[in-house]
Write a protein that holds these residues in place. Structure first.
Motif, PDB file in Angstrom:
ATOM      1  N   LEU A  74      46.134  41.103  30.291  1.00 34.23           N
ATOM      2  CA  LEU A  74      46.244  42.443  30.867  1.00 34.23           C
ATOM      3  C   LEU A  74      47.589  43.079  30.560  1.00 34.23           C
ATOM      4  CD1 LEU A  74      44.537  41.879  34.345  1.00 34.23           C
ATOM      5  CD2 LEU A  74      43.552  42.906  32.299  1.00 34.23           C
ATOM      6  N   LEU A  75      48.648  42.258  30.468  1.00 33.57           N
ATOM      7  CA  LEU A  75      49.948  42.799  30.087  1.00 33.57           C
ATOM      8  C   LEU A  75      49.931  43.295  28.639  1.00 33.57           C
ATOM      9  CD1 LEU A  75      52.501  40.282  31.656  1.00 33.57           C
ATOM     10  CD2 LEU A  75      52.068  42.628  32.375  1.00 33.57           C
ATOM     11  N   LYS A  76      49.263  42.573  27.763  1.00 28.82           N
ATOM     12  CA  LYS A  76      49.234  42.972  26.360  1.00 28.82           C
ATOM     13  C   LYS A  76      48.445  44.253  26.144  1.00 28.82           C
ATOM     14  CE  LYS A  76      49.918  38.399  24.317  1.00 28.82           C
ATOM     15  NZ  LYS A  76      49.355  37.355  23.403  1.00 28.82           N
ATOM     16  N   VAL A  77      47.368  44.432  26.891  1.00 20.89           N
ATOM     17  CA  VAL A  77      46.558  45.640  26.724  1.00 20.89           C
ATOM     18  C   VAL A  77      47.061  46.782  27.617  1.00 20.89           C
ATOM     19  CG1 VAL A  77      44.531  44.317  26.069  1.00 20.89           C
ATOM     20  CG2 VAL A  77      44.900  44.870  28.479  1.00 20.89           C
ATOM     21  N   LYS A  78      48.229  46.602  28.248  1.00 22.13           N
ATOM     22  CA  LYS A  78      48.904  47.658  29.032  1.00 22.13           C
ATOM     23  C   LYS A  78      48.148  48.054  30.297  1.00 22.13           C
ATOM     24  CE  LYS A  78      52.004  47.947  25.737  1.00 22.13           C
ATOM     25  NZ  LYS A  78      53.379  47.453  25.918  1.00 22.13           N
ATOM     26  N   ILE A  79      47.267  47.197  30.778  1.00 21.85           N
ATOM     27  CA  ILE A  79      46.587  47.498  32.037  1.00 21.85           C
ATOM     28  C   ILE A  79      47.499  47.173  33.217  1.00 21.85           C
ATOM     29  CG2 ILE A  79      44.640  46.887  33.520  1.00 21.85           C
ATOM     30  CD1 ILE A  79      42.962  46.506  31.046  1.00 21.85           C
ATOM     31  N   CYS A  80      48.202  46.063  33.132  1.00 19.41           N
ATOM     32  CA  CYS A  80      49.203  45.688  34.134  1.00 19.41           C
ATOM     33  C   CYS A  80      50.584  45.801  33.520  1.00 19.41           C
ATOM     34  CB  CYS A  80      48.963  44.268  34.636  1.00 19.41           C
ATOM     35  SG  CYS A  80      47.478  44.075  35.653  1.00 19.41           S
ATOM     36  N   ARG A  81      51.570  45.868  34.360  1.00 20.10           N
ATOM     37  CA  ARG A  81      52.948  45.885  33.898  1.00 20.10           C
ATOM     38  C   ARG A  81      53.767  44.948  34.772  1.00 20.10           C
ATOM     39  NH1 ARG A  81      55.193  51.825  35.844  1.00 20.10           N
ATOM     40  NH2 ARG A  81      54.727  51.607  38.070  1.00 20.10           N
ATOM     41  N   LYS A  82      54.861  44.490  34.205  1.00 21.31           N
ATOM     42  CA  LYS A  82      55.699  43.562  34.946  1.00 21.31           C
ATOM     43  C   LYS A  82      56.328  44.251  36.145  1.00 21.31           C
ATOM     44  CE  LYS A  82      56.849  40.587  31.031  1.00 21.31           C
ATOM     45  NZ  LYS A  82      57.929  39.988  30.216  1.00 21.31           N
ATOM     46  N   PHE A  93      43.096  29.063  47.277  1.00 22.37           N
ATOM     47  CA  PHE A  93      42.120  27.994  47.111  1.00 22.37           C
ATOM     48  C   PHE A  93      42.733  26.658  47.520  1.00 22.37           C
ATOM     49  CE2 PHE A  93      41.117  31.399  44.187  1.00 22.37           C
ATOM     50  CZ  PHE A  93      39.741  31.538  44.318  1.00 22.37           C
ATOM     51  N   PRO A  94      41.909  25.646  47.749  1.00 21.62           N
ATOM     52  CA  PRO A  94      42.450  24.317  48.097  1.00 21.62           C
ATOM     53  C   PRO A  94      43.316  23.750  46.980  1.00 21.62           C
ATOM     54  CG  PRO A  94      40.102  24.471  48.598  1.00 21.62           C
ATOM     55  CD  PRO A  94      40.448  25.700  47.814  1.00 21.62           C
ATOM     56  N   LYS A  95      44.142  22.778  47.323  1.00 19.14           N
ATOM     57  CA  LYS A  95      45.098  22.214  46.359  1.00 19.14           C
ATOM     58  C   LYS A  95      44.434  21.609  45.126  1.00 19.14           C
ATOM     59  CE  LYS A  95      48.900  21.344  49.556  1.00 19.14           C
ATOM     60  NZ  LYS A  95      49.822  20.322  50.135  1.00 19.14           N
ATOM     61  N   PRO A  96      43.318  20.901  45.236  1.00 21.25           N
ATOM     62  CA  PRO A  96      42.715  20.358  44.005  1.00 21.25           C
ATOM     63  C   PRO A  96      42.303  21.413  42.991  1.00 21.25           C
ATOM     64  CG  PRO A  96      41.824  19.238  45.930  1.00 21.25           C
ATOM     65  CD  PRO A  96      42.624  20.415  46.437  1.00 21.25           C
ATOM     66  N   ALA A  97      42.012  22.629  43.448  1.00 18.36           N
ATOM     67  CA  ALA A  97      41.557  23.686  42.535  1.00 18.36           C
ATOM     68  C   ALA A  97      42.686  24.610  42.094  1.00 18.36           C
ATOM     69  CB  ALA A  97      40.449  24.512  43.188  1.00 18.36           C
ATOM     70  N   GLN A  98      43.885  24.443  42.624  1.00 20.21           N
ATOM     71  CA  GLN A  98      44.957  25.384  42.325  1.00 20.21           C
ATOM     72  C   GLN A  98      45.429  25.282  40.880  1.00 20.21           C
ATOM     73  OE1 GLN A  98      48.084  24.849  45.209  1.00 20.21           O
ATOM     74  NE2 GLN A  98      46.807  25.588  46.914  1.00 20.21           N
ATOM     75  N   GLY A  99      45.422  24.077  40.304  1.00 24.51           N
ATOM     76  CA  GLY A  99      45.867  23.918  38.919  1.00 24.51           C
ATOM     77  C   GLY A  99      45.000  24.661  37.921  1.00 24.51           C
ATOM     78  N   PRO A 100      43.700  24.393  37.864  1.00 25.33           N
ATOM     79  CA  PRO A 100      42.846  25.125  36.914  1.00 25.33           C
ATOM     80  C   PRO A 100      42.802  26.623  37.161  1.00 25.33           C
ATOM     81  CG  PRO A 100      41.747  23.152  37.720  1.00 25.33           C
ATOM     82  CD  PRO A 100      42.971  23.318  38.551  1.00 25.33           C
ATOM     83  N   ILE A 101      42.753  27.023  38.439  1.00 31.64           N
ATOM     84  CA  ILE A 101      42.699  28.452  38.743  1.00 31.64           C
ATOM     85  C   ILE A 101      43.998  29.131  38.336  1.00 31.64           C
ATOM     86  CG2 ILE A 101      42.580  30.128  40.634  1.00 31.64           C
ATOM     87  CD1 ILE A 101      40.602  28.281  41.996  1.00 31.64           C
ATOM     88  N   GLY A 102      45.131  28.462  38.545  1.00 30.06           N
ATOM     89  CA  GLY A 102      46.412  29.037  38.131  1.00 30.06           C
ATOM     90  C   GLY A 102      46.494  29.214  36.631  1.00 30.06           C
ATOM     91  N   THR A 103      45.974  28.259  35.876  1.00 28.17           N
ATOM     92  CA  THR A 103      45.986  28.378  34.407  1.00 28.17           C
ATOM     93  C   THR A 103      45.139  29.551  33.938  1.00 28.17           C
ATOM     94  OG1 THR A 103      46.281  25.975  34.223  1.00 28.17           O
ATOM     95  CG2 THR A 103      45.517  27.158  32.268  1.00 28.17           C
ATOM     96  N   VAL A 104      43.947  29.674  34.490  1.00 28.13           N
ATOM     97  CA  VAL A 104      43.060  30.777  34.093  1.00 28.13           C
ATOM     98  C   VAL A 104      43.646  32.130  34.502  1.00 28.13           C
ATOM     99  CG1 VAL A 104      40.777  31.779  34.417  1.00 28.13           C
ATOM    100  CG2 VAL A 104      41.024  29.310  34.179  1.00 28.13           C
ATOM    101  N   SER A 105      44.196  32.213  35.710  1.00 25.44           N
ATOM    102  CA  SER A 105      44.747  33.493  36.175  1.00 25.44           C
ATOM    103  C   SER A 105      45.955  33.910  35.348  1.00 25.44           C
ATOM    104  CB  SER A 105      45.120  33.396  37.654  1.00 25.44           C
ATOM    105  OG  SER A 105      46.095  32.385  37.864  1.00 25.44           O
ATOM    106  N   ASN A 106      46.774  32.950  34.896  1.00 22.02           N
ATOM    107  CA  ASN A 106      47.923  33.289  34.042  1.00 22.02           C
ATOM    108  C   ASN A 106      47.469  33.815  32.692  1.00 22.02           C
ATOM    109  OD1 ASN A 106      49.867  32.588  35.934  1.00 22.02           O
ATOM    110  ND2 ASN A 106      49.943  30.454  35.251  1.00 22.02           N
ATOM    111  N   ILE A 107      46.405  33.238  32.147  1.00 24.43           N
ATOM    112  CA  ILE A 107      45.882  33.723  30.863  1.00 24.43           C
ATOM    113  C   ILE A 107      45.366  35.150  31.007  1.00 24.43           C
ATOM    114  CG2 ILE A 107      44.083  33.374  29.142  1.00 24.43           C
ATOM    115  CD1 ILE A 107      44.324  30.363  29.641  1.00 24.43           C
ATOM    116  N   VAL A 108      44.634  35.408  32.089  1.00 26.59           N
ATOM    117  CA  VAL A 108      44.111  36.754  32.318  1.00 26.59           C
ATOM    118  C   VAL A 108      45.244  37.753  32.507  1.00 26.59           C
ATOM    119  CG1 VAL A 108      42.739  38.176  33.890  1.00 26.59           C
ATOM    120  CG2 VAL A 108      41.947  35.889  33.270  1.00 26.59           C
ATOM    121  N   TYR A 109      46.287  37.348  33.249  1.00 31.77           N
ATOM    122  CA  TYR A 109      47.407  38.246  33.497  1.00 31.77           C
ATOM    123  C   TYR A 109      48.159  38.582  32.205  1.00 31.77           C
ATOM    124  CZ  TYR A 109      51.881  39.915  35.298  1.00 31.77           C
ATOM    125  OH  TYR A 109      53.014  40.644  35.535  1.00 31.77           O
ATOM    126  N   LYS A 110      48.370  37.597  31.361  1.00 30.64           N
ATOM    127  CA  LYS A 110      49.056  37.861  30.089  1.00 30.64           C
ATOM    128  C   LYS A 110      48.226  38.784  29.200  1.00 30.64           C
ATOM    129  CE  LYS A 110      51.636  33.506  30.050  1.00 30.64           C
ATOM    130  NZ  LYS A 110      51.849  32.204  29.370  1.00 30.64           N
TER     131      LYS A 110
END
Length: 362
Positions: free
Chosen positions: A249-257, A230-247
């Protein structure tokens, strides 16, 4: 147009087809074959994904495999063939034929299923039966979404339109905006836009977390993070939301490190830097390992000296108490060879013998 010109065009076309990769040839042939079926019957209902027919009691599961090759308009057919040819020729050398076919199958199947789930959700919200039986998901837009994501991974920094500063990494969002514009003007069905978006998302998830390669699994480079689509102005909010979703998914064992494997014993100029380990800590651990190695060498040498067999005197046949071998303990500067960086090498030990005692035992 004379016969010579026709023959020249035929040879040129044959040369282009011959130079195509295996993936491009297979995709183009299947597109043309399914398009010819449209002159015999309407292929959208039995071969494209229709959300209402994908679930029991109909359960037309084969449509998730056949839907990418179904096109009923010649212009969309030409666009699909061009997308398959250009993307396959660009990616096949990096992925390999088999891996590229697997990747295309994953993004096409995932995009069709996710698009059908979207229409199921739309039906549950609006109770409009048209979302179940009048919507058809077909075409190569899902494959196109996965292809542009793979292009970003391989050569994202290469210029695409240098005059305006566009690079290949911008193609993902640019293609989505173009498809969305065509949908808003009524020139393209909505299923194409959905399939493209879900195909790009499925391709990124696979390449980011699940693709197997020589160094482990997935691609955790910073440039391939989700926010950089995404463009630079939107990278901050999108990065925050994507990190929350990733964490989550890690807790519910759908993704792994993701883990990586490095052959540190192979000769290489690569320097591995471990987080949380400074140079003083590394030196302390190195000295501790050398000390432990010296203690093991001294212990093994003393045990060998205690278990040294007695030698019989050749003339008397008795044990000569003075016939001993002087095996001193190895000292750090003399008994161990040093590597160029000053570290001790444990596999070279020098044993000194008394010359007089050795002469008596000959």
């Amino acid at each position: 147009m004379d016969a010579r010109s026709l023959r020249s065009m035929h040879l040129s076309f044959a040369g282009v087809v011959y130079n195509l990769g295996v993936t491009a040839k297979i995709g183009s042939l299947l597109l043309v074959f399914f398009y010819t079926l449209s002159y015999l019957f309407d292929p959208l209902k039995p071969l494209a994904v229709t959300p209402g027919y994908l679930i029991p009691p109909n359960f037309w599961i084969w449509t998730v495999v056949t839907h990418p090759f179904v096109e009923v308009h010649i212009l969309l057919l030409l666009c699909s063939v061009a997308a398959v040819v250009f993307s396959s020729n660009f990616l096949e050398s990096s992925f390999g034929t088999v891996n590229l076919l697997i990747y295309y199958a994953i993004v096409c199947i995932a995009s069709s299923i996710c698009s059908a789930l979207y229409y199921f959700f739309a039906y549950m919200v609006t109770f409009n039966v048209d979302y179940l039986f009048d919507v058809h998901i077909n075409g190569m837009s899902g494959l196109l979404g996965g292809a542009v994501v793979a292009v970003k991974q391989i050569a994202g920094d290469q210029p695409f339109i240098g005059a305006v500063g566009l690079q290949l990494k911008d193609m993902t969002l640019l293609c989505f905006v173009c498809l969305l514009g065509l949908k808003l003007f009524g020139l393209l069905p909505g299923g194409y836009v959905l399939s493209y978006g879900f195909g790009a998302l499925a391709g990124w998830i696979y390449l980011r977390f699940y693709q197997n390669h020589s160094k482990g699994r997935g691609d955790q480079t910073q440039q391939f993070a989700f926010k950089y689509f995404f463009p630079k102005p939107a990278q901050g909010p999108i990065g925050t939301v994507s990190n929350i979703v990733y964490k989550f998914l890690l807790k519910v064992k759908i993704c792994r490190k993701t883990t990586y494997r490095y052959d540190v014993g192979a000769p290489s100029n690569i320097t591995l830097t471990l987080s949380g380990v400074n140079s003083l800590d590394a030196e302390r651990r190195r000295n501790k390992a050398i000390k432990a190695l010296d203690e093991r060498l001294k212990k093994s040498t003393s045990e060998a000296s205690a278990a040294w067999p007695s030698l019989e005197d050749e003339e008397v046949g008795k044990i000569d108490p003075e016939s001993t071998v002087n095996v001193p303990h190895p000292t750090k500067p003399d008994s161990q060879s040093s590597s160029p960086d000053g570290s001790a090498s444990p596999d070279i030990v020098t044993i000194e013998m008394d010359s007089t005692s050795a002469a008596e035992n000959v």
